[in-house]
Motif scaffolding. Structure first.
Motif, PDB file in Angstrom:
ATOM      1  N   TYR A   1      -2.763 -36.174   6.981  1.00  0.00           N
ATOM      2  CA  TYR A   1      -2.429 -36.587   8.339  1.00  0.00           C
ATOM      3  C   TYR A   1      -2.262 -38.096   8.293  1.00  0.00           C
ATOM      4  N   THR A   2      -1.089 -38.583   8.659  1.00  0.00           N
ATOM      5  CA  THR A   2      -0.864 -40.026   8.606  1.00  0.00           C
ATOM      6  C   THR A   2      -1.650 -40.718   9.707  1.00  0.00           C
ATOM      7  N   GLY A   3      -1.857 -41.996   9.529  1.00  0.00           N
ATOM      8  CA  GLY A   3      -2.584 -42.779  10.519  1.00  0.00           C
ATOM      9  C   GLY A   3      -1.658 -43.338  11.586  1.00  0.00           C
ATOM     10  N   GLU A   4      -2.243 -43.994  12.557  1.00  0.00           N
ATOM     11  CA  GLU A   4      -1.466 -44.630  13.622  1.00  0.00           C
ATOM     12  C   GLU A   4      -0.466 -45.615  13.011  1.00  0.00           C
ATOM     13  N   GLY A   5       0.780 -45.526  13.446  1.00  0.00           N
ATOM     14  CA  GLY A   5       1.815 -46.436  12.967  1.00  0.00           C
ATOM     15  C   GLY A   5       2.388 -46.084  11.601  1.00  0.00           C
ATOM     16  N   GLU A   6       1.947 -44.999  11.009  1.00  0.00           N
ATOM     17  CA  GLU A   6       2.405 -44.592   9.679  1.00  0.00           C
ATOM     18  C   GLU A   6       3.142 -43.259   9.807  1.00  0.00           C
ATOM     19  N   THR A   7       4.392 -43.232   9.393  1.00  0.00           N
ATOM     20  CA  THR A   7       5.181 -42.002   9.513  1.00  0.00           C
ATOM     21  C   THR A   7       4.989 -41.104   8.298  1.00  0.00           C
ATOM     22  N   ALA A   8       5.291 -39.841   8.482  1.00  0.00           N
ATOM     23  CA  ALA A   8       5.247 -38.894   7.368  1.00  0.00           C
ATOM     24  C   ALA A   8       6.249 -39.321   6.298  1.00  0.00           C
ATOM     25  N   ASP A   9       7.412 -39.795   6.717  1.00  0.00           N
ATOM     26  CA  ASP A   9       8.422 -40.241   5.754  1.00  0.00           C
ATOM     27  C   ASP A   9       7.880 -41.351   4.856  1.00  0.00           C
ATOM     28  N   ALA A  10       7.166 -42.301   5.448  1.00  0.00           N
ATOM     29  CA  ALA A  10       6.603 -43.409   4.667  1.00  0.00           C
ATOM     30  C   ALA A  10       5.581 -42.896   3.658  1.00  0.00           C
TER      31      ALA A  10
ATOM     32  N   VAL B   1       1.205 -28.002  -3.775  1.00  0.00           N
ATOM     33  CA  VAL B   1       1.856 -28.245  -2.483  1.00  0.00           C
ATOM     34  C   VAL B   1       1.084 -29.309  -1.716  1.00  0.00           C
ATOM     35  N   ILE B   2       1.838 -30.254  -1.165  1.00  0.00           N
ATOM     36  CA  ILE B   2       1.285 -31.295  -0.303  1.00  0.00           C
ATOM     37  C   ILE B   2       2.045 -31.216   1.017  1.00  0.00           C
ATOM     38  N   VAL B   3       1.317 -31.059   2.113  1.00  0.00           N
ATOM     39  CA  VAL B   3       1.940 -31.038   3.444  1.00  0.00           C
ATOM     40  C   VAL B   3       1.516 -32.310   4.166  1.00  0.00           C
ATOM     41  N   VAL B   4       2.511 -33.037   4.681  1.00  0.00           N
ATOM     42  CA  VAL B   4       2.246 -34.300   5.368  1.00  0.00           C
ATOM     43  C   VAL B   4       2.590 -34.138   6.848  1.00  0.00           C
ATOM     44  N   PHE B   5       1.590 -34.393   7.702  1.00  0.00           N
ATOM     45  CA  PHE B   5       1.795 -34.330   9.149  1.00  0.00           C
ATOM     46  C   PHE B   5       1.801 -35.745   9.712  1.00  0.00           C
ATOM     47  N   ASP B   6       2.779 -36.010  10.524  1.00  0.00           N
ATOM     48  CA  ASP B   6       2.999 -37.297  11.145  1.00  0.00           C
ATOM     49  C   ASP B   6       1.967 -37.558  12.228  1.00  0.00           C
ATOM     50  N   GLY B   7       1.211 -38.642  12.110  1.00  0.00           N
ATOM     51  CA  GLY B   7       0.246 -39.001  13.137  1.00  0.00           C
ATOM     52  C   GLY B   7       0.478 -40.414  13.648  1.00  0.00           C
ATOM     53  N   HIS B   8       1.691 -40.931  13.413  1.00  0.00           N
ATOM     54  CA  HIS B   8       1.935 -42.344  13.733  1.00  0.00           C
ATOM     55  C   HIS B   8       1.833 -42.676  15.215  1.00  0.00           C
TER      56      HIS B   8
END
Length: 169
Positions: free
Chosen positions: A75-84, A49-56
């Motif tokens: 946890y995504t970085g600034e400007g990076e969406t979970a979808d990406a 399982v991989i959980v991606v949290f949006d931090g854009h």
């Protein structure tokens, strides 16, 4: 059955009544609860399982990844969406794996399907979790703790050798 389950973290938190309510009190607790639920699911089903949290929207936020109870949490970085990030993961993972993505975002579901993965809505994932919880409860009720203990599955000779080894220390 999927080999890898990728979960759009905030999308699922917002879609599950229990987690959405918890989020109102503490977003951190809602994230922790989702990770706990997904850890149990992954362990019981034998799925990564991989959980991606949006931090854009987090100013200066850097992408990070950690392993929590067997769940890879990104946890995504600034400007990076979970979808990406989810789309990048689908490109990076071996095509031989059956990838399932849990999100209720319709546009993301279409992309997931177009890339050959399976999609689950938040509601479908919640239903799967509830079914797994029922299966697990049934299993543990029918298999008392004594029958799950390691020593009940060991040969007498091995038990004897281990006992000798333990006493020699």
């Amino acid at each position: 059955m999927e080999d890898i389950l990728i979960v759009d973290g905030y999308n699922i938190i917002n879609g599950w009544p229990e987690l959405n309510k918890l989020k109102e009190e503490s977003l951190e607790h809602a994230r922790e609860k989702l990770i706990e639920v997904m850890s149990n699911y992954g362990s019981f089903k034998g799925v990564q399982v991989i959980v991606v949290f949006d931090g854009h929207l987090v100013k200066g936020g850097l992408r990070s990844s950690e392993l929590i109870n067997g769940v890879e949490v990104i946890y995504t970085g600034e400007g990076e969406t979970a979808d990406a990030v989810i789309e990048k993961l689908m490109h990076q993972l071996p095509p031989s794996l059956l990838i399932c993505v849990a999100t209720s975002d319709w546009s993301e579901q279409k992309i997931v399907l177009g890339k050959g993965a399976v999609r689950l809505s938040g509601r479908e994932l919640l239903h799967k979790i509830q079914e797994i919880n029922k299966e697990a409860e049934k299993f543990y009720r029918s298999n008392p703790v004594e029958s799950r203990a390691l020593d009940t599955h060991l040969d007498a000779k091995i038990k004897s050798e281990l006992e000798k080894w333990r006493r020699s220390k």
